[in-house]
Design an enzyme around this catalytic site. Sequence first.
Site, PDB file in Angstrom:
ATOM      1  N   LYS A  37      44.484  48.004  -5.336  1.00 14.15           N
ATOM      2  CA  LYS A  37      44.983  46.895  -4.528  1.00 14.15           C
ATOM      3  C   LYS A  37      43.842  46.099  -3.902  1.00 14.15           C
ATOM      4  O   LYS A  37      43.933  44.870  -3.767  1.00 14.15           O
ATOM      5  CB  LYS A  37      45.926  47.427  -3.456  1.00 14.15           C
ATOM      6  CG  LYS A  37      47.201  48.047  -4.042  1.00 14.15           C
ATOM      7  CD  LYS A  37      48.054  48.712  -2.971  1.00 14.15           C
ATOM      8  CE  LYS A  37      49.319  49.293  -3.564  1.00 14.15           C
ATOM      9  NZ  LYS A  37      50.155  49.981  -2.555  1.00 14.15           N
ATOM     10  N   ASP A  71      45.103  54.459  -5.424  1.00 14.05           N
ATOM     11  CA  ASP A  71      46.129  53.421  -5.362  1.00 14.05           C
ATOM     12  C   ASP A  71      45.617  52.230  -4.556  1.00 14.05           C
ATOM     13  O   ASP A  71      45.740  51.067  -4.973  1.00 14.05           O
ATOM     14  CB  ASP A  71      47.404  53.991  -4.724  1.00 14.05           C
ATOM     15  CG  ASP A  71      48.449  52.930  -4.453  1.00 14.05           C
ATOM     16  OD1 ASP A  71      49.098  52.481  -5.416  1.00 14.05           O
ATOM     17  OD2 ASP A  71      48.630  52.547  -3.276  1.00 14.05           O
ATOM     18  N   GLY A 128      59.752  50.918  -1.695  1.00  7.86           N
ATOM     19  CA  GLY A 128      61.203  50.780  -1.715  1.00  7.86           C
ATOM     20  C   GLY A 128      61.657  49.976  -2.917  1.00  7.86           C
ATOM     21  O   GLY A 128      61.052  48.957  -3.263  1.00  7.86           O
ATOM     22  N   GLY A 169      60.732  61.182  -0.021  1.00  9.10           N
ATOM     23  CA  GLY A 169      60.632  60.194  -1.090  1.00  9.10           C
ATOM     24  C   GLY A 169      59.496  59.207  -0.934  1.00  9.10           C
ATOM     25  O   GLY A 169      59.381  58.253  -1.697  1.00  9.10           O
ATOM     26  N   GLU A 211      53.259  39.287  -7.130  1.00 12.49           N
ATOM     27  CA  GLU A 211      53.305  39.495  -5.691  1.00 12.49           C
ATOM     28  C   GLU A 211      53.524  40.954  -5.320  1.00 12.49           C
ATOM     29  O   GLU A 211      52.939  41.472  -4.376  1.00 12.49           O
ATOM     30  CB  GLU A 211      54.418  38.639  -5.076  1.00 12.49           C
ATOM     31  CG  GLU A 211      54.498  38.708  -3.569  1.00 12.49           C
ATOM     32  CD  GLU A 211      53.245  38.188  -2.882  1.00 12.49           C
ATOM     33  OE1 GLU A 211      52.530  39.018  -2.288  1.00 12.49           O
ATOM     34  OE2 GLU A 211      52.985  36.981  -2.935  1.00 12.49           O
TER      35      GLU A 211
END
Length: 351
Positions: free
Chosen positions: A226, A222, A324, A208, A151
């Site tokens: 996906k 990236d 995160g 960040g 997931e």
Amino acid sequence: MDRHDIALIGFGGVNRALAQIILDRGDELADDLGFSLRVVAITDLRLGSLMQAEGIDLADVFAMSAGETFAGKPGGTAAPQNDYVIRNSTADIVVEATFTNPIDGEPGISHVRAALESGKSVTTTNKGPVALGGLELNRLAAANGVTFQYEGSVVSGTPILRFASETLKGLRINAVEGILNGTSNYVLGQMESGMTLDAAVAEAQALGYAEADPTADIEGSDVQLKVVILANELLGADITTADVTRRGISEVSAADIIDAAAQGKRYKLIGSAFRNAAGTVTAKVEPVALPLTHPLASVSGPTNAVSFDTDLLGTVTVSGPGAGRIETAYALLSDIIAIDAHQRARVEAVR
């Protein structure tokens, strides 16, 4: 009460966050979920390898000093013996959270394959194995009576894949498009407010959101991985990254953004896949000037969102955090819950 023993392969931010959740909320989770979690193996490039069948003292691991390795602990070595630990630990679930190689999916593909061959279920946040070897690995999981869950490989903790497969069950998904990279979305937003691309990237790095090398985010590779996952999982495609055309946001100039704003539009890096009339699937990654009425146009900052075009509900959009450590660790936990459910279903089926 049932228990799952876990091997953490890679002990960076995400798996450390999962370990912290287990340490801090283990009893509460056991009460909520009906099973407990115990970490019996950890590997890390810096720390080495640690296997303890009776369970690892996570508080002791978190208290390790800088420069210390697992070599001084029972069952520990200074070398990260990933394959050995995967194949020989007493874990029934392997949590794979190493770095993503967008070219060949290694070492993640080998890690997942070793676990499945060893009769262990796997959850991973690693895009490479899913995008580049998902079909093979799912077949291997089925052949060995275990489960492969991923997931967190698309939108971190936001359950896009499970939402589509479970909540939208019974609908035909004809197309999917989304903002699948929070870094590029943040950068485009800052450019809209007047910053240059370089300045916006530098700010994203300072906050960040972006890596030291932001190429995968800015140039779209990236998102390309996906999109492969979404197309194959949700549209029944069998495509690779070579089938996904890609353009990044480095092609978008300040003048482009100003011109789009004058037309009531806003640039977003969109990854999309749609089923053609002939049944084939077309997939691409490109910056698109969306009208402000579009459901993805208002998604700001390092947030991700995915819109599903369905036959009965029309467009359904889900938005949530795309990055995160804690958020991605939750994706791993949700996969572990799914693995437990699959295992229980198999037991019930043979009774």
